[in-house]
Scaffold this motif. Structure first.
Motif, PDB file in Angstrom:
ATOM      1  N   MET A  67       0.765  -1.347  -0.550  1.00  0.00           N
ATOM      2  CA  MET A  67      -0.184  -0.062  -0.060  1.00  0.00           C
ATOM      3  C   MET A  67       0.860   1.054  -0.136  1.00  0.00           C
ATOM      4  SD  MET A  67      -3.626  -0.607   1.939  1.00  0.00           S
ATOM      5  CE  MET A  67      -4.396   0.850   1.628  1.00  0.00           C
ATOM      6  N   GLU A  68       1.796   1.035   0.912  1.00  0.00           N
ATOM      7  CA  GLU A  68       2.450   2.517   0.444  1.00  0.00           C
ATOM      8  C   GLU A  68       3.311   2.500  -0.609  1.00  0.00           C
ATOM      9  OE1 GLU A  68       4.577   1.987   4.796  1.00  0.00           O
ATOM     10  OE2 GLU A  68       6.096   0.899   3.264  1.00  0.00           O
ATOM     11  N   GLU A  69       3.394   1.439  -1.594  1.00  0.00           N
ATOM     12  CA  GLU A  69       4.310   1.647  -3.101  1.00  0.00           C
ATOM     13  C   GLU A  69       3.072   2.685  -3.345  1.00  0.00           C
ATOM     14  OE1 GLU A  69       6.898   2.404  -5.126  1.00  0.00           O
ATOM     15  OE2 GLU A  69       7.126   1.325  -2.949  1.00  0.00           O
ATOM     16  N   GLN A  70       1.879   1.706  -3.522  1.00  0.00           N
ATOM     17  CA  GLN A  70       0.444   2.683  -4.724  1.00  0.00           C
ATOM     18  C   GLN A  70       0.288   4.071  -3.752  1.00  0.00           C
ATOM     19  OE1 GLN A  70      -2.320  -0.322  -5.223  1.00  0.00           O
ATOM     20  NE2 GLN A  70      -1.300  -0.270  -6.861  1.00  0.00           N
ATOM     21  N   LEU A  71       0.883   3.831  -2.598  1.00  0.00           N
ATOM     22  CA  LEU A  71      -0.016   5.811  -2.083  1.00  0.00           C
ATOM     23  C   LEU A  71       0.593   6.174  -2.111  1.00  0.00           C
ATOM     24  CD1 LEU A  71      -0.877   4.652   1.637  1.00  0.00           C
ATOM     25  CD2 LEU A  71      -2.377   5.796  -0.143  1.00  0.00           C
ATOM     26  N   LYS A  72       2.113   6.472  -3.067  1.00  0.00           N
ATOM     27  CA  LYS A  72       3.384   6.973  -3.668  1.00  0.00           C
ATOM     28  C   LYS A  72       3.160   7.208  -4.688  1.00  0.00           C
ATOM     29  CE  LYS A  72       6.740   5.875  -0.251  1.00  0.00           C
ATOM     30  NZ  LYS A  72       7.880   4.917   0.233  1.00  0.00           N
ATOM     31  N   GLN A  73       2.332   6.560  -5.670  1.00  0.00           N
ATOM     32  CA  GLN A  73       1.951   6.332  -6.992  1.00  0.00           C
ATOM     33  C   GLN A  73       0.575   7.652  -7.582  1.00  0.00           C
ATOM     34  OE1 GLN A  73       0.264   3.678  -9.603  1.00  0.00           O
ATOM     35  NE2 GLN A  73       2.225   2.023  -8.648  1.00  0.00           N
ATOM     36  N   LEU A  74       0.065   7.859  -6.200  1.00  0.00           N
ATOM     37  CA  LEU A  74      -0.806   8.500  -5.931  1.00  0.00           C
ATOM     38  C   LEU A  74      -0.912   9.891  -5.978  1.00  0.00           C
ATOM     39  CD1 LEU A  74      -3.467   7.657  -4.233  1.00  0.00           C
ATOM     40  CD2 LEU A  74      -3.310   9.874  -3.486  1.00  0.00           C
ATOM     41  N   GLY A  75       0.891  10.677  -5.731  1.00  0.00           N
ATOM     42  CA  GLY A  75       1.421  11.427  -5.747  1.00  0.00           C
ATOM     43  C   GLY A  75       1.254  12.406  -4.908  1.00  0.00           C
ATOM     44  N   ALA A  76       0.925  12.497  -3.620  1.00  0.00           N
ATOM     45  CA  ALA A  76       0.649  13.267  -2.270  1.00  0.00           C
ATOM     46  C   ALA A  76       1.756  13.938  -2.020  1.00  0.00           C
ATOM     47  CB  ALA A  76      -0.434  12.318  -1.651  1.00  0.00           C
TER      48      ALA A  76
END
Length: 809
Positions: A108-117
């Motif tokens: 999830m950390e990896e994916q949250l980084k994709q969000l660009g927040a």
RNA sequence: GCUGGUGUGGCGAAAUGGCAGACGCACGGGACUCAAAAUCCCGCGAGGGCAACUUCAUGUGGGUUCGACUCCCACCACCAGCACCA
């Protein structure tokens, strides 16, 4: 120069932002603080779904605007990592919750980084880690010291599927909040937090909060404050007294019997010998009823006679005492005075058991069919006859008071918060049981009480910790004798009731948080999360914050100043997305295809943030097209050579100023859909200007730069890239948010409507901000208006600046 | 049963009591093209009229107002929360 957007732009900037630490949070900045918080999520096995994107991406856009407006924005992210799913998964697969949780968090950390927040990951917290739950245990100890945590034997909600007890809030409607299994009633000794001590403060505090009215209403109803009277009935031949709570003390003279809840302690004391058998049978029967059956309003009334009689406090007449399950042990005093003539439940019960029905209230119009439950005028009530209900209440309570048999009082629907769970994957309750000393809290210096790794997950209805000898067996911190540890764990809602404080000081090993830091950044300025937490997390967190406040650990009264609930993105069929319906839409797929920014912008444009709506594939294609138009604007500008043309185009200037004004206001209100609509208009306006031969370089540069800044929060990777291509070496997010000139938000000439008797009869162009006199004059001169006014007398002319003129004839 | 929310084109939706349908999708027409895609331009609530225009339209029925999607009253439908709470 190619200004187009693609997925590679996301990857490029994610890396650069990380390297440059663009989003490093500076605690010591002297800019005004802004604490922006989205409810943290449970680390689930599947990837980030639509709900996560919806909850996190657009609030981040809001935060980016705040940052550009000069705020020191704190927007942390973490994981609510304890909880049942990981444990159930372990039972099914044998994979340890700690391992599966760890793995899920990494994904999830990896994916949250994709969000660009703009999260600063140095402030991340995970509630299952020792350095966090040590302090969750500390919170428990502090509440225990303050007398706000206690253990008692009580009827509790039990979920047979999850095999654990539940808090009242988590069993509302008779169903388990997690798995929707019907809950059972059990009599068990459990740990509670005394949230009821704060009922009034929790109610009062709601007033000044910038929260949705609906949410305040839910909490208000859940707390359920009710004012009425306490009335004492003596029991014939006993020292025992029955106290009842009533909101209709005006009907006191109509009491013909009294009913106790079957669980009421008085029952055994007052039941006569020859009624013992019947009462015991009834109690057994009630015990085996499910919560759903017991609280069903359509079920026929049941009950049993105790053989005892109560003395009416005013008439001194004897009235029979019954027990029935329509009286709840946990509300009011667990006993009611029955007025069958004026209460539907009492009426049904009296009919069934052949009890007296005495009418004491007449409706004002005289027509009364029983049971009559509204207020009215008293009859058959001796000295109170003729009084209206409201006045009668005061008079009767006054009389009772003189005899010491009653007074005004308040009750609440809210119950104490049951916090112990018979489950493994949670923070152990830091308490030991010593043969000599009884309940002994584990001293702060011995925290954390560590959750052992090697346990057997077989479901037995007891916490797996119960079978873990190395955990259970310990010594008493007080006397050193053999002792056993508490094996229940804390409700995960305890973990999440204070996480917003730990975020501010996540690595403090001496204390849960530094008070100075908390004082500087609390309260949360904008909290974003689902409405389903209205009567759970949001209530618990307020309670804990207030309790910590009373102990001096925090200074404020309320943790969340302003609250927004995001809506729900539904499947294309308008149903909630679910695997069983096969209507789930994978966020990943779209992000891979169109890029993170297109996806975010589509979410912003396609739905109202607080309402959500059904997913549509067509919509995202339209946004992709919009991105191409945006690219065109920058390409056109890039090709323009600097020139000496100083001619300012008024139309473009108005478009820009108007857009800045509208976008700023709409973003502030989380109205991303209209913000983007306005930006689309500006895009067209600039594109149109760029087809002209006499373009003013300076004006266009100013316009295009402002345009990029306005778009940046919604398309962070893309605009960062554009900004660089326009020749900047610093981040666009370090730029100031564009400002507008109010005088330039309206064109010099405006078209207004002219109405005659409210019907539009003409549209005319007039100078902006014309006076009422001028507007009137110009309107009346108009030929098509005169067609309607000729020969008629003008009564009145209403002028609305820059909008319309209405002529009344 | 109680409480709250919602109701506007074919669709997603906009509108401090002041020009209903912004913005977009879909659709129709046109330009470009050998053709298609892409792109650009025009139209697009319903009815009537060749037309300028005109009538009707924001769930239903009333009301307040010069003027109501917006405020008030009653009702209908759907959604959500609570529900034997005395």
């Amino acid at each position: 120069m190619d200004f187009s957007y693609s997925k590679s732009v996301d990857d490029k900037w994610r890396k650069i932002w990380e390297e440059r630490k663009t989003y490093k949070f500076n605690e010591d900045s002297d800019k005004p603080k802004y604490y922006l918080l989205e409810m943290f999520s449970y680390p689930s096995a599947s990837k980030l779904h639509m709900g996560h994107w919806w909850n996190y991406s657009l609030p981040d856009s809001f935060g980016r605007m705040k940052r550009m407006q000069g705020y020191n924005v704190f927007q942390p992210m973490g994981f609510d990592a304890f909880g049942l799913p990981a444990e159930n998964y372990a039972i099914k697969t044998g994979i340890h919750p700690k391992d599966s949780t760890q793995k899920n968090i990494e994904t999830m950390e990896e994916q949250l980084k994709q969000l660009g927040a703009t999260y600063d990951w140095d402030y991340e917290i995970k509630t299952n880690e020792e350095e966090y739950y040590k302090w969750t245990q500390w919170v428990f100890l502090k509440l225990y010291e303050k007398g706000l945590a206690y253990r008692k034997d009580a009827p509790v909600n039990y979920c047979p599927h999850c095999q654990t007890v539940l808090a009242n809030e988590q069993a509302s409607g008779g169903e388990c909040e997690r798995c929707h299994t019907k809950v059972e009633h059990k009599h068990l000794t459990q740990w509670f937090f005394k949230i009821t001590d704060y009922a009034d403060k929790l109610l009062e505090g709601l007033k000044d909060l910038d929260w949705p009215e609906r949410t305040k209403r839910i909490q208000t109803n859940w707390i359920g404050k009710n004012t009425g009277a306490k009335v004492v009935f003596n029991v014939e031949g006993h020292d025992e007294k029955i106290e009842v709570f009533t909101t209709r003390v005006d009907t006191l003279m109509g009491v013909t019997y009294v009913v106790l809840a079957p669980e009421n302690e008085l029952v055994d004391k007052i039941t006569t010998a020859d009624q013992k058998g019947e009462i015991e049978d009834y109690k057994q029967k009630v015990l085996h009823l499910s919560e759903i059956d017991r609280t069903s309003t359509v079920r026929e009334k049941t009950g049993a006679f105790t053989g005892a009689y109560a003395i009416h406090p005013l008439t001194k007449k004897r009235v029979p005492v019954y027990i029935s399950d329509y009286v709840l042990a946990s509300y009011g005093t667990g006993a009611v005075m029955a007025v069958p003539a004026h209460d539907e439940r009492d009426y049904a019960f009296a009919k069934k058991f052949g009890l007296e029905i005495k009418e004491v209230i007449k409706s004002p119009d005289g027509e009364t069919t029983l049971p009559y439950t509204s207020s009215g005028v008293l009859v058959n009530s001796g000295e109170f006859d003729g009084l209206e209900s409201g006045k009668a209440k005061l008079a009767i309570v006054e009389k009772l008071k003189q005899n010491g048999l009653g007074e005004m009082t308040t009750t609440y629907r809210l119950r104490d918060w049951l916090i112990s769970r018979q489950r493994y994957w949670g923070a152990p309750i830091p308490v030991v049981y010593c043969e000599h000393c009884g309940i002994v809290p584990v001293p702060e210096s011995q925290l954390p009480v560590k959750l052992p790794y090697n346990v057997d997950f077989k479901p037995t209805g007891k916490s797996p910790l119960y079978y873990c000898d190395e955990f259970v067996n310990t010594t008493c911190p007080k006397c050193g004798a053999k002792a056993r540890r508490e094996t229940d764990t804390l409700d995960t809602f305890v973990c999440s009731s204070w996480y917003y404080l730990r975020y501010l000081d996540p690595h403090n090993s001496k204390a849960p948080f530094d008070k100075a830091k908390v004082d500087k950044f609390m309260p949360v300025d904008k909290y974003v999360g689902g409405v389903e937490h209205a009567a759970m997390h949001l209530l618990y967190a307020r309670f804990i914050y207030k309790a910590l406040g009373d102990m001096g650990y925090v200074s404020g009264q309320e943790p969340f100043k302003s609250l927004i609930h995001q809506g729900t993105i539904l499947g294309a069929d308008g149903q909630k997305m679910s695997k069983s319906l096969g209507n789930t839409v994978s966020a990943d797929e779209y992000v891979a295809k169109f890029g993170s920014d297109v996806f975010r912008t589509y979410l912003g444009f396609g739905f109202s943030y607080t309402e959500g709506g059904p997913w549509s594939d067509d919509g995202i294609l339209a946004i992709n097209k919009f991105f191409q138009k945006v690219a065109k604007v920058f390409e056109n500008f890039y090709d323009l050579k600097s020139n000496e043309n100083k001619q300012v185009d008024e139309e473009l200037e108005v478009w820009l100023n108007k857009t800045i004004k509208n976008v700023t206001e709409d973003m502030e209100n989380f109205q991303f859909n209209t913000s983007i609509a306005r930006l689309m208009e500006l895009t067209s306006a600039i594109t149109k200007y760029q087809t002209r031969k006499d373009r003013n370089y300076e004006q266009e540069k100013h316009t295009v730069y402002s345009y990029a800044k306005l778009l940046a929060p919604l398309m962070p990777h893309y605009m960062e890239d554009v900004w660089e291509k326009l020749g900047h070496e610093t981040s666009i997010f370090d730029e100031a948010w564009p400002k507008y000139d109010i005088s330039k938000t309206v064109a010099k000439q405006v078209e207004i409507a002219v109405q005659v008797n409210g019907q539009i009869r003409a549209r005319i162009n007039i100078p902006a901000d014309s006076s009422d006199e001028d507007m009137k004059k110009l309107a009346l001169e108009n030929q098509s208006v005169q067609n309607y006014t000729n020969g008629k007398q003008i009564k009145k002319v209403i002028c609305i600046k820059n909008r319309l003129v209405n002529i009344v004839v």
